[in-house]
Design a protein around this motif. Structure first.
Motif, PDB file in Angstrom:
ATOM      1  N   VAL A   1      -1.522   4.391   2.302  1.00  0.00           N
ATOM      2  CA  VAL A   1      -2.684   3.498   2.376  1.00  0.00           C
ATOM      3  C   VAL A   1      -3.148   3.129   0.975  1.00  0.00           C
ATOM      4  O   VAL A   1      -3.456   1.964   0.694  1.00  0.00           O
ATOM      5  CB  VAL A   1      -3.821   4.164   3.181  1.00  0.00           C
ATOM      6  CG1 VAL A   1      -5.116   3.386   3.041  1.00  0.00           C
ATOM      7  CG2 VAL A   1      -3.426   4.292   4.634  1.00  0.00           C
ATOM      8  N   VAL A   2      -3.185   4.103   0.069  1.00  0.00           N
ATOM      9  CA  VAL A   2      -3.588   3.822  -1.309  1.00  0.00           C
ATOM     10  C   VAL A   2      -2.598   2.865  -1.961  1.00  0.00           C
ATOM     11  O   VAL A   2      -2.991   1.919  -2.654  1.00  0.00           O
ATOM     12  CB  VAL A   2      -3.703   5.138  -2.109  1.00  0.00           C
ATOM     13  CG1 VAL A   2      -3.858   4.858  -3.591  1.00  0.00           C
ATOM     14  CG2 VAL A   2      -4.866   5.964  -1.597  1.00  0.00           C
TER      15      VAL A   2
ATOM     16  N   GLN B   1      -0.735   0.627  -0.481  1.00  0.00           N
ATOM     17  CA  GLN B   1      -0.919  -0.698   0.095  1.00  0.00           C
ATOM     18  C   GLN B   1      -2.161  -1.378  -0.473  1.00  0.00           C
ATOM     19  O   GLN B   1      -2.150  -2.580  -0.750  1.00  0.00           O
ATOM     20  CB  GLN B   1      -1.015  -0.616   1.612  1.00  0.00           C
ATOM     21  CG  GLN B   1       0.303  -0.306   2.287  1.00  0.00           C
ATOM     22  CD  GLN B   1       0.153  -0.144   3.785  1.00  0.00           C
ATOM     23  OE1 GLN B   1      -0.952  -0.044   4.302  1.00  0.00           O
ATOM     24  NE2 GLN B   1       1.276  -0.107   4.484  1.00  0.00           N
ATOM     25  N   CYS B   2      -3.228  -0.610  -0.669  1.00  0.00           N
ATOM     26  CA  CYS B   2      -4.446  -1.176  -1.248  1.00  0.00           C
ATOM     27  C   CYS B   2      -4.214  -1.633  -2.681  1.00  0.00           C
ATOM     28  O   CYS B   2      -4.660  -2.712  -3.082  1.00  0.00           O
ATOM     29  CB  CYS B   2      -5.579  -0.157  -1.190  1.00  0.00           C
ATOM     30  SG  CYS B   2      -6.195   0.131   0.475  1.00  0.00           S
ATOM     31  N   VAL B   3      -3.512  -0.819  -3.462  1.00  0.00           N
ATOM     32  CA  VAL B   3      -3.221  -1.192  -4.844  1.00  0.00           C
ATOM     33  C   VAL B   3      -2.351  -2.442  -4.883  1.00  0.00           C
ATOM     34  O   VAL B   3      -2.585  -3.361  -5.678  1.00  0.00           O
ATOM     35  CB  VAL B   3      -2.543  -0.010  -5.580  1.00  0.00           C
ATOM     36  CG1 VAL B   3      -1.975  -0.461  -6.914  1.00  0.00           C
ATOM     37  CG2 VAL B   3      -3.530   1.122  -5.777  1.00  0.00           C
ATOM     38  N   THR B   4      -1.369  -2.515  -3.999  1.00  0.00           N
ATOM     39  CA  THR B   4      -0.501  -3.696  -3.936  1.00  0.00           C
ATOM     40  C   THR B   4      -1.299  -4.937  -3.555  1.00  0.00           C
ATOM     41  O   THR B   4      -1.140  -6.002  -4.156  1.00  0.00           O
ATOM     42  CB  THR B   4       0.639  -3.461  -2.935  1.00  0.00           C
ATOM     43  OG1 THR B   4       1.357  -2.290  -3.317  1.00  0.00           O
ATOM     44  CG2 THR B   4       1.573  -4.641  -2.872  1.00  0.00           C
ATOM     45  N   ALA B   5      -2.165  -4.806  -2.555  1.00  0.00           N
ATOM     46  CA  ALA B   5      -2.958  -5.954  -2.114  1.00  0.00           C
ATOM     47  C   ALA B   5      -3.895  -6.425  -3.221  1.00  0.00           C
ATOM     48  O   ALA B   5      -4.030  -7.635  -3.458  1.00  0.00           O
ATOM     49  CB  ALA B   5      -3.753  -5.584  -0.867  1.00  0.00           C
ATOM     50  N   LEU B   6      -4.526  -5.484  -3.910  1.00  0.00           N
ATOM     51  CA  LEU B   6      -5.420  -5.870  -5.001  1.00  0.00           C
ATOM     52  C   LEU B   6      -4.657  -6.517  -6.157  1.00  0.00           C
ATOM     53  O   LEU B   6      -5.142  -7.474  -6.769  1.00  0.00           O
ATOM     54  CB  LEU B   6      -6.199  -4.652  -5.495  1.00  0.00           C
ATOM     55  CG  LEU B   6      -7.275  -4.131  -4.537  1.00  0.00           C
ATOM     56  CD1 LEU B   6      -7.865  -2.826  -5.061  1.00  0.00           C
ATOM     57  CD2 LEU B   6      -8.354  -5.179  -4.342  1.00  0.00           C
ATOM     58  N   SER B   7      -3.465  -6.022  -6.433  1.00  0.00           N
ATOM     59  CA  SER B   7      -2.650  -6.620  -7.496  1.00  0.00           C
ATOM     60  C   SER B   7      -2.250  -8.044  -7.142  1.00  0.00           C
ATOM     61  O   SER B   7      -2.308  -8.948  -7.983  1.00  0.00           O
ATOM     62  CB  SER B   7      -1.400  -5.780  -7.737  1.00  0.00           C
ATOM     63  OG  SER B   7      -1.733  -4.484  -8.139  1.00  0.00           O
TER      64      SER B   7
END
Length: 79
Positions: free
Chosen positions: A14-15, A17-23
């Protein structure tokens, strides 16, 4: 113990995926901001636009004809 490992891996996923989405969102915003300062304006010629429209219509017609031929060949197998 086994479920704790699964939860930890799930949390890491989940972390990640969140980092990827924010990037991706940050890169999209940067690309959008840099698009305000376009150096050249190629493709604004009306003959190029007309060619692209004709090409799009021809490509759409070819794809439609291929799809109709494919469906007709598959339905003829059941008749």
């Amino acid at each position: 113990m086994f479920q704790l490992t699964i939860r930890r891996r799930g949390a890491q996923a989940v972390v990640a995926q969140c980092v990827t989405a924010l990037s991706v969102m940050a890169l999209s915003v940067l690309a959008w901001l840099s698009a305000d300062h376009v150096a050249d304006d190629r493709g604004s010629d009306s003959s190029e636009k007309a060619f692209m429209v004709i090409l799009a219509i021809a490509l759409g017609g070819a794809v439609s004809a291929a799809a109709i031929a494919f469906v007709a060949s598959k339905t003829s197998l059941f008749q």
